[in-house]
Scaffold this active site. Sequence first.
Site, mmCIF file in Angstrom:
data_model
loop_
_atom_site.group_PDB
_atom_site.id
_atom_site.type_symbol
_atom_site.label_atom_id
_atom_site.label_comp_id
_atom_site.label_asym_id
_atom_site.label_seq_id
_atom_site.Cartn_x
_atom_site.Cartn_y
_atom_site.Cartn_z
ATOM 1 N N PHE A 305 24.562 36.622 39.168
ATOM 2 C CA PHE A 305 25.398 37.660 39.768
ATOM 3 C C PHE A 305 25.832 38.637 38.693
ATOM 4 O O PHE A 305 26.351 38.229 37.642
ATOM 5 C CB PHE A 305 26.674 37.058 40.384
ATOM 6 C CG PHE A 305 26.504 36.489 41.757
ATOM 7 C CD1 PHE A 305 26.311 37.315 42.842
ATOM 8 C CD2 PHE A 305 26.562 35.120 41.963
ATOM 9 C CE1 PHE A 305 26.179 36.796 44.122
ATOM 10 C CE2 PHE A 305 26.425 34.585 43.233
ATOM 11 C CZ PHE A 305 26.233 35.429 44.314
ATOM 12 N N ASP A 306 25.639 39.924 38.934
ATOM 13 C CA ASP A 306 26.362 40.919 38.151
ATOM 14 C C ASP A 306 27.821 40.874 38.606
ATOM 15 O O ASP A 306 28.101 40.634 39.782
ATOM 16 C CB ASP A 306 25.772 42.307 38.395
ATOM 17 C CG ASP A 306 26.579 43.394 37.706
ATOM 18 O OD1 ASP A 306 26.694 43.332 36.480
ATOM 19 O OD2 ASP A 306 27.100 44.278 38.407
#
Length: 762
Positions: A305-306
Amino acid sequence: MRTLIYRALAIFSALALLAGAIGHFIGDTSLSNMLWVIGALPVAASILVSIIVQLIHRDAGIDVIALLAMAGAIVLGEPLAAAVIGLMFASGRVLEDYAEGKARRTMSALLERAPRAANRYQGDVLVQVPVAQVQPGDRLLIRGGEVVPVDGRVASGTAVLDESALTGESLPARRSEGDAVRSGVINAAAPFDLLATTSAADSTFAGIVRLVETAQKAKAPSARLADRYALLFLPLTLVLAGMAWMLSGDPIRALAVLVVATPCPLILAVPVAMVSGMSRCAARGVLVKGGGALEQLAQGRVLFFDKTGTLTAGHARLTAIEVADSLDPNELLRMSASLEQVSQHVLAEAIVSFARRRGLVLAKPSDVQEEHGAGLSGTIEGHRVIVGSHAFVTRMAAPAAWVEALRKRMRREAATGVFVAIDGRMTGALLLGDEIRLDTPRAIRLLRRAGIARIVMLTGDQRDIAEIIGEALGVDEVMAHQTPDGKLAAIKAAKSIGTTIMVGDGINDAPALAAADVGVAMGARGAAASSEAAGVVLLVDRLDHLAEAFLIARRTRKIALESIIAGMSLSLLAMIVAAVGYLPPVPGAVLQEGIDVAVILNALRALHTGVIHVAGKLDASENSRLAAEHHELGPVLDRIRTCADHLPLLAEDALHAELAELDGLLRTKLLPHEHADETSLYPRLERMLGGDDPLAPLSRTHREILRLGRLFQHMTQDLPQGRLPPETVQDLQRVLYGLDAILRLHFAQEEEIYQGVTEAIS
């Protein structure tokens, strides 16, 4: 076109079969045989053309067995078998096309609703123009029932929009004047004016249409795998048919083996399953560009995940109001927001928006002076107000001793501070930060439950700040100080562990999205570059829909493999029975068609799978009402913390007055709200969530809030007159700090639950 051809072939074969049967019934055998051959030849010719085209494109010629079976039947004097095979083949293709068309219907609906014209104001005249001529800044009229042609903002009135085609949610969304509207949604109520912010080609809907077209052209690896499996099946079929002929001396047995081995409709059941899964995802607001992405998603093990804009909201939000003395926090916010109304700074917009959600009436500022990027000053109701950075404010107001401790706290929490001075004195600060999205914790829990083994957060933030967020979410690893190149390297290294999935929303995420086995873009408001690089696009701005897509993908892949294994196993069993002479060609053709139909119907099960069920749903308006109640109680929470902070500093009379006023707020506002939630709201939520007492922990929190509230009430009633002893002040502070902490946690937990049982509207 293909469907029409196979429909014509199926009708022609059926008529020829019927005519031949009539000829056979009246005793004209030669006529019946000729009619059956005539019925089979066009189908055989179409199969031959299909095989040649497939071979030219270096694709698998999986229809070879059907062609051999029909040719063998004609050569061996079994014209009835040839006619039956032709009819079964053509009708099977018609059935497959129907099934695949049904599966694609949800995605195709997006293409069919693309608007062709728009109603544009030219002066005072309304003119209908091609949608391609609409430019940013044009004012459009959106009539009831019309599709919004371009992205824009509501210019007048209130818009009630049906966003179901883009988000998969059935409840209408309400947009007020100035709110953003995405193209592709339908005006579900009265006409309204829209101020275009993009051209048609650059609009959200145009981008989605391009993605859908890409998805519809893609071929699933499962389909290619099935093709290769069929090619392996081909030599096995020929060997078994040859052995049956050689051992029995009867070529009819070889023909019977070829008839029941015909795999064409069976193999095409696999893309039917994959397209069904893609369609199911689209119905839930998740666009999967192709079957390949769907299959890779099903096998995902490592999820990246960013942080910013994906796990967090991606925009500034007011998180705390700090005041230097007994000034009401709401008053500090009102004065600041009144001045910030005239600023175009992004933090000013967040402050003004927060103040309006609290229902504060803002004053009109005068004599405003702004230094862009630093701050501004002006007069509000006769008071000189200064807001901005610490350096800007201290140029016109005396520094305060409490500021240094606050700035250290801001660094620890990665918060931005807007300092406020009134009449030359530093009076407080507004803290803003990027908060964790409401749906993020639930989404991560659902993804783990669905089978994700490892979750990694990628961020360019400092490690200490990133680890605070990572620990709050329960991710397995936090990788801080990440550049786009660093994200790329991390994903490539993780591929040795298993199939990787990357979720992001920004332009800087595009390389990582392309490098991962599956890239997932937050397409609802993410950058176009990330959507183009990703294989999966979330059209709904909610991460829990990714968990649904993951479940759909896994179930779809399982159904596709079932189709291959079950269909081929049944065909192989029928081939063995035919080889030993117990299944003649004509009954074998009928049996094979039955197998094909059963497997195709099995593939269509993917249209009804993978959704995370909730027994009931809150509608969007009720969720907004519940959120508004928490907002209305925000000043009470601020007052609790401010009172606790300043108790030791207050004079005797001010201290007693402050405690009495806070006790009144708790008794008249906070405690009745908690009691109403427990008795009225929670029973409904329990029925929606299901299970055995799902809200037990929150009910326990209610009891603790009520206990602390009653304890504070008794303590204030028992206070001695005069100056309070230090130990009494400390006891009051402990109760207030405890109440503040548990209330903030409790509100966050409730809002997460409300989000989970509410239909997404954007």
